[in-house]
Design a protein around this motif. Structure first.
Motif, PDB file in Angstrom:
ATOM      1  N   LYS A   3      18.804   4.806  10.397  1.00 24.54           N
ATOM      2  CA  LYS A   3      17.321   4.823  10.040  1.00 24.54           C
ATOM      3  C   LYS A   3      16.709   4.088   9.180  1.00 24.54           C
ATOM      4  CE  LYS A   3      19.577   9.007   7.965  1.00 24.54           C
ATOM      5  NZ  LYS A   3      19.792   8.919   6.552  1.00 24.54           N
ATOM      6  N   TYR A   4      15.368   3.508   8.983  1.00 24.36           N
ATOM      7  CA  TYR A   4      14.832   2.024   8.468  1.00 24.36           C
ATOM      8  C   TYR A   4      14.115   2.620   7.346  1.00 24.36           C
ATOM      9  CZ  TYR A   4      15.763   0.404  13.182  1.00 24.36           C
ATOM     10  OH  TYR A   4      16.989  -0.219  14.172  1.00 24.36           O
ATOM     11  N   LEU A  18      11.687   6.755   4.193  1.00 23.73           N
ATOM     12  CA  LEU A  18      12.398   6.379   5.814  1.00 23.73           C
ATOM     13  C   LEU A  18      12.090   7.227   6.974  1.00 23.73           C
ATOM     14  CD1 LEU A  18      15.321   8.754   3.742  1.00 23.73           C
ATOM     15  CD2 LEU A  18      14.715   5.826   3.342  1.00 23.73           C
ATOM     16  N   GLY A  19      12.390   5.786   7.965  1.00 22.16           N
ATOM     17  CA  GLY A  19      11.952   6.317   9.199  1.00 22.16           C
ATOM     18  C   GLY A  19      12.418   5.570  10.405  1.00 22.16           C
ATOM     19  N   ASP A  22      11.209   4.412  16.285  1.00 21.12           N
ATOM     20  CA  ASP A  22      10.006   4.566  16.798  1.00 21.12           C
ATOM     21  C   ASP A  22       8.625   5.266  15.698  1.00 21.12           C
ATOM     22  OD1 ASP A  22      10.540   7.548  16.353  1.00 21.12           O
ATOM     23  OD2 ASP A  22      10.212   8.397  17.706  1.00 21.12           O
ATOM     24  N   GLY A  23       9.118   4.787  15.044  1.00 23.06           N
ATOM     25  CA  GLY A  23       7.594   5.325  13.941  1.00 23.06           C
ATOM     26  C   GLY A  23       7.675   6.579  13.013  1.00 23.06           C
ATOM     27  N   THR A  24       8.642   6.895  13.702  1.00 21.45           N
ATOM     28  CA  THR A  24       8.488   8.780  13.025  1.00 21.45           C
ATOM     29  C   THR A  24       8.821   8.468  11.354  1.00 21.45           C
ATOM     30  OG1 THR A  24       8.826   9.277  14.305  1.00 21.45           O
ATOM     31  CG2 THR A  24       9.875  11.137  12.909  1.00 21.45           C
ATOM     32  N   ILE A  25       7.633   9.024  10.607  1.00 23.03           N
ATOM     33  CA  ILE A  25       8.937   8.719   8.832  1.00 23.03           C
ATOM     34  C   ILE A  25       9.278  10.251   8.635  1.00 23.03           C
ATOM     35  CG2 ILE A  25       7.677   8.901   6.750  1.00 23.03           C
ATOM     36  CD1 ILE A  25       7.228   5.624   8.300  1.00 23.03           C
ATOM     37  N   LEU A  26      10.670  10.077   8.365  1.00 21.16           N
ATOM     38  CA  LEU A  26      11.808  10.871   8.129  1.00 21.16           C
ATOM     39  C   LEU A  26      10.671  11.592   6.488  1.00 21.16           C
ATOM     40  CD1 LEU A  26      14.661   9.971   9.595  1.00 21.16           C
ATOM     41  CD2 LEU A  26      13.148  11.474  10.579  1.00 21.16           C
ATOM     42  N   ASP A  27      10.843  11.163   5.944  1.00 22.07           N
ATOM     43  CA  ASP A  27      10.767  11.316   4.335  1.00 22.07           C
ATOM     44  C   ASP A  27      10.198  10.172   3.889  1.00 22.07           C
ATOM     45  OD1 ASP A  27      11.765  12.961   2.039  1.00 22.07           O
ATOM     46  OD2 ASP A  27      12.097  11.272   1.436  1.00 22.07           O
ATOM     47  N   GLN A  28       9.088  10.178   2.805  1.00 21.96           N
ATOM     48  CA  GLN A  28       8.406   9.913   2.467  1.00 21.96           C
ATOM     49  C   GLN A  28       7.915   9.882   0.403  1.00 21.96           C
ATOM     50  OE1 GLN A  28       5.066   8.399   4.260  1.00 21.96           O
ATOM     51  NE2 GLN A  28       3.341   8.330   2.671  1.00 21.96           N
ATOM     52  N   ILE A  52      19.985   3.209   4.604  1.00 19.46           N
ATOM     53  CA  ILE A  52      19.332   2.422   5.553  1.00 19.46           C
ATOM     54  C   ILE A  52      19.948   1.217   6.239  1.00 19.46           C
ATOM     55  CG2 ILE A  52      17.093   3.511   4.226  1.00 19.46           C
ATOM     56  CD1 ILE A  52      17.010   1.164   2.732  1.00 19.46           C
ATOM     57  N   VAL A  53      18.902   0.236   7.664  1.00 14.53           N
ATOM     58  CA  VAL A  53      19.990  -0.350   8.425  1.00 14.53           C
ATOM     59  C   VAL A  53      19.165  -1.323   7.640  1.00 14.53           C
ATOM     60  CG1 VAL A  53      20.831   0.950   9.417  1.00 14.53           C
ATOM     61  CG2 VAL A  53      18.797  -0.372  10.271  1.00 14.53           C
ATOM     62  N   ALA A  54      18.377  -1.295   7.387  1.00 14.71           N
ATOM     63  CA  ALA A  54      17.437  -2.547   7.007  1.00 14.71           C
ATOM     64  C   ALA A  54      15.911  -1.883   6.264  1.00 14.71           C
ATOM     65  CB  ALA A  54      16.696  -3.231   7.705  1.00 14.71           C
ATOM     66  N   LEU A  55      15.491  -2.987   5.798  1.00 14.79           N
ATOM     67  CA  LEU A  55      14.393  -2.936   4.576  1.00 14.79           C
ATOM     68  C   LEU A  55      12.629  -3.191   4.671  1.00 14.79           C
ATOM     69  CD1 LEU A  55      12.987  -0.476   2.596  1.00 14.79           C
ATOM     70  CD2 LEU A  55      13.402  -2.464   1.095  1.00 14.79           C
ATOM     71  N   GLY A  56      11.923  -2.931   5.261  1.00 19.69           N
ATOM     72  CA  GLY A  56      10.700  -3.859   5.445  1.00 19.69           C
ATOM     73  C   GLY A  56      10.035  -3.498   3.804  1.00 19.69           C
TER      74      GLY A  56
END
Ligand code: ADP
Ligand code: ZN
Length: 297
Positions: A3-4, A18-19, A22-28, A52-56
């Motif tokens: 999860k990113y 959380l995404g 492939d760009g899928t957004i799991l939660d917002q 999450i493994v990283a944050l953009g």
């Protein structure tokens, strides 16, 4: 699946998500932007325990996005005084211990379209948002452009229409793009909310006249393979054919490429249902995870 974390930092709200790769957004979720301290604490609360493994981070600016700069990751001289010189990246890193990558909000949207949207596979593309302000994200050779700071191309100067007596909304420039065609400029010029001006042909003729000038300037300087237009004002879909037509007229046949002969697919609306920014932030997180090679291809 990994999860990113993605953060789209705006002057009025912070969108956290959380995404997947492939760009899928799991939660917002959306958090109001208040004081820096309170806001960042709430962002950290959202990501706590999510693994999450990283944050953009795609943020409002101006912001220092130059790696290696002593003020890297800081918000610069924003009119939002509490945020001036705020070290956003460090504040996030103290609270969320994962690799991070930061860029401007518009570069984030540009990256979202480049990675997951209508600009997939293109080497050069620009993303223009026309909303409360005007911002331009630029990808050249698959990389987001920063230069000495980052582009501030919403403030390019345009020729005033001979019949436009409006003085412009930008406190710095009487005839810059943002001051002439962002939402608040239209509201002041026409004395009504842009959303309510739908049926006034002259409003959109003038708007298209300015946006087409900007498009011509970007075509001549950056040679983008596509121009993507997003932001609240661009919800007025009748603008697109007007902008395409005026861009063609102003170019006046000077540049002849396959892309420009196919205007319908050259000047286009954002394609990711207003998720381009947050999806771009997911891609920034993927870059953060993988180190510093920021090329899309
Ligand atoms: P922001 O730029 O703050 O992220 P938006 O992109 O939604 O937010 O832009 C808000 C601006 O866009 C406002 O000035 C508003 O008047 C204008 N706007 C929003 N929706 C529309 C619409 N459907 N038609 C014209 N203008 C709009
Ligand atoms: Zn300006």
């Amino acid at each position: 699946m990994k999860k990113y974390g993605a953060l789209e930092a705006g002057g009025t709200k912070m969108v956290c998500a959380l995404g997947l790769s492939d760009g899928t957004i799991l939660d917002q979720t959306s958090i109001p932007t208040t004081t820096p301290e309170e806001t960042v604490n709430r962002i950290a609360d959202y990501f706590r325990g999510t693994e999450i493994v990283a944050l953009g981070v795609a943020t409002f600016g101006p912001v220092d996005v130059k790696k290696g700069s002593p003020t890297y990751g800081r918000i610069l001289n924003t009119p939002k005084l509490a945020w001036q010189n705020y070290d956003l990246l460090s504040a996030l890193k103290q609270r969320i211990p994962v690799p991070m990558e930061i860029d401007t909000d518009v570069n984030g949207s540009c990256l979202g379209e480049l990675t997951f949207g209508c600009a997939k596979g293109l080497d050069s593309v620009i993303y223009i948002t026309i909303g409360t302000g005007v911002g331009v994200g630029i990808a050249i050779n698959g990389q987001l452009m920063h230069g000495m700071l980052h582009p501030e191309a919403g403030h390019i100067l345009l020729n005033k229409h001979p019949k436009d007596t409006y003085k412009g909304k930008c406190p710095f420039h009487p005839n810059c793009m943002e001051g002439l065609c962002a939402g608040p400029a239209n509201e002041e010029r026409w004395g009504a909310k842009a959303e309510t001006l739908q049926d006034r042909q002259e409003v959109w003729e003038l708007e298209a006249y300015y946006i087409a000038q900007a498009a011509v300037n970007f075509i001549c300087t950056l040679s983008p393979r596509k121009i993507i237009l997003g932001g609240g004002v661009m919800h007025q879909e009748q603008l697109f054919p007007l902008i395409r037509q005026k861009t063609k007229e102003m170019l006046n046949g000077y540049i002849d490429t396959a892309e420009l002969r196919d205007m319908e697919n050259y000047i286009v609306p954002a394609s990711l249902h207003d998720d381009q920014g947050i999806m771009g932030a997911v891609q920034l997180a993927k870059w953060a995870e993988n180190g510093t090679d920021n090329r899309v291809f």
